[in-house]
Design a protein around this motif. Structure first.
Motif, PDB file in Angstrom:
ATOM      1  N   ASP A  32       9.508 -11.175  -4.246  1.00 18.98           N
ATOM      2  CA  ASP A  32       8.732 -10.869  -3.050  1.00 18.98           C
ATOM      3  C   ASP A  32       7.937  -9.578  -3.240  1.00 18.98           C
ATOM      4  O   ASP A  32       6.762  -9.504  -2.887  1.00 18.98           O
ATOM      5  CB  ASP A  32       9.674 -10.749  -1.848  1.00 18.98           C
ATOM      6  N   GLU A  33       8.569  -8.571  -3.819  1.00 23.12           N
ATOM      7  CA  GLU A  33       7.877  -7.308  -4.090  1.00 23.12           C
ATOM      8  C   GLU A  33       6.718  -7.515  -5.063  1.00 23.12           C
ATOM      9  O   GLU A  33       5.657  -6.905  -4.927  1.00 23.12           O
ATOM     10  CB  GLU A  33       8.856  -6.270  -4.651  1.00 23.12           C
ATOM     11  N   GLY A  34       6.914  -8.375  -6.060  1.00 20.42           N
ATOM     12  CA  GLY A  34       5.841  -8.673  -7.007  1.00 20.42           C
ATOM     13  C   GLY A  34       4.656  -9.326  -6.335  1.00 20.42           C
ATOM     14  O   GLY A  34       3.495  -9.045  -6.665  1.00 20.42           O
ATOM     15  N   HIS A  35       4.931 -10.182  -5.365  1.00 19.65           N
ATOM     16  CA  HIS A  35       3.841 -10.828  -4.623  1.00 19.65           C
ATOM     17  C   HIS A  35       3.074  -9.795  -3.794  1.00 19.65           C
ATOM     18  O   HIS A  35       1.843  -9.804  -3.766  1.00 19.65           O
ATOM     19  CB  HIS A  35       4.391 -11.932  -3.713  1.00 19.65           C
ATOM     20  N   HIS A  36       3.805  -8.884  -3.147  1.00 22.28           N
ATOM     21  CA  HIS A  36       3.141  -7.827  -2.376  1.00 22.28           C
ATOM     22  C   HIS A  36       2.253  -6.982  -3.279  1.00 22.28           C
ATOM     23  O   HIS A  36       1.146  -6.599  -2.895  1.00 22.28           O
ATOM     24  CB  HIS A  36       4.178  -6.924  -1.690  1.00 22.28           C
ATOM     25  N   ARG A  37       2.733  -6.711  -4.489  1.00 22.82           N
ATOM     26  CA  ARG A  37       1.942  -5.933  -5.446  1.00 22.82           C
ATOM     27  C   ARG A  37       0.635  -6.643  -5.751  1.00 22.82           C
ATOM     28  O   ARG A  37      -0.432  -6.038  -5.731  1.00 22.82           O
ATOM     29  CB  ARG A  37       2.744  -5.713  -6.727  1.00 22.82           C
ATOM     30  N   GLU A  38       0.712  -7.937  -6.018  1.00 23.35           N
ATOM     31  CA  GLU A  38      -0.486  -8.718  -6.345  1.00 23.35           C
ATOM     32  C   GLU A  38      -1.485  -8.697  -5.186  1.00 23.35           C
ATOM     33  O   GLU A  38      -2.676  -8.488  -5.381  1.00 23.35           O
ATOM     34  CB  GLU A  38      -0.089 -10.161  -6.676  1.00 23.35           C
ATOM     35  N   ASN A  40      -1.684  -6.469  -2.693  1.00 25.51           N
ATOM     36  CA  ASN A  40      -2.207  -5.124  -2.479  1.00 25.51           C
ATOM     37  C   ASN A  40      -3.248  -4.736  -3.522  1.00 25.51           C
ATOM     38  O   ASN A  40      -4.273  -4.136  -3.190  1.00 25.51           O
ATOM     39  CB  ASN A  40      -1.070  -4.103  -2.455  1.00 25.51           C
ATOM     40  N   HIS A  41      -3.013  -5.070  -4.782  1.00 20.85           N
ATOM     41  CA  HIS A  41      -3.981  -4.738  -5.830  1.00 20.85           C
ATOM     42  C   HIS A  41      -5.272  -5.537  -5.657  1.00 20.85           C
ATOM     43  O   HIS A  41      -6.362  -5.021  -5.893  1.00 20.85           O
ATOM     44  CB  HIS A  41      -3.379  -4.976  -7.220  1.00 20.85           C
ATOM     45  N   THR A  42      -5.141  -6.783  -5.259  1.00 21.75           N
ATOM     46  CA  THR A  42      -6.331  -7.606  -5.025  1.00 21.75           C
ATOM     47  C   THR A  42      -7.160  -7.031  -3.884  1.00 21.75           C
ATOM     48  O   THR A  42      -8.378  -6.847  -4.018  1.00 21.75           O
ATOM     49  CB  THR A  42      -5.938  -9.059  -4.712  1.00 21.75           C
ATOM     50  N   LEU A  43      -6.516  -6.738  -2.771  1.00 14.88           N
ATOM     51  CA  LEU A  43      -7.246  -6.220  -1.613  1.00 14.88           C
ATOM     52  C   LEU A  43      -7.846  -4.848  -1.902  1.00 14.88           C
ATOM     53  O   LEU A  43      -8.955  -4.543  -1.448  1.00 14.88           O
ATOM     54  CB  LEU A  43      -6.320  -6.159  -0.396  1.00 14.88           C
ATOM     55  N   ASP A  44      -7.153  -4.035  -2.677  1.00 14.04           N
ATOM     56  CA  ASP A  44      -7.658  -2.704  -3.011  1.00 14.04           C
ATOM     57  C   ASP A  44      -8.912  -2.769  -3.869  1.00 14.04           C
ATOM     58  O   ASP A  44      -9.771  -1.900  -3.783  1.00 14.04           O
ATOM     59  CB  ASP A  44      -6.576  -1.897  -3.733  1.00 14.04           C
TER      60      ASP A  44
END
Length: 58
Positions: A32-38, A40-44
């Protein structure tokens, strides 16, 4: 193996898990944390004018 191994105390405290949490629970949290990372990096990396590529709840 992970189904029968208890989660370490530090993980229980950090994620506020119940005392009987297992390592398998931590693997789900890690995914789940890995998905949030993906996300967040995409949106950033997007410009304000670009459309959000993720569906609500994705």
């Amino acid at each position: 193996m992970w189904e029968n191994t208890k989660a370490p105390q530090i993980a229980l405290c950090y994620w506020r898990l119940p005392a009987d949490a297992m390592m398998r629970d931590l693997l789900a949290i890690r995914a789940d944390e890995g998905h949030h990372r993906e996300v967040n990096h995409t949106l950033d990396s997007m410009r304000p004018s670009e459309t959000n590529p993720f569906c609500p709840g994705q």
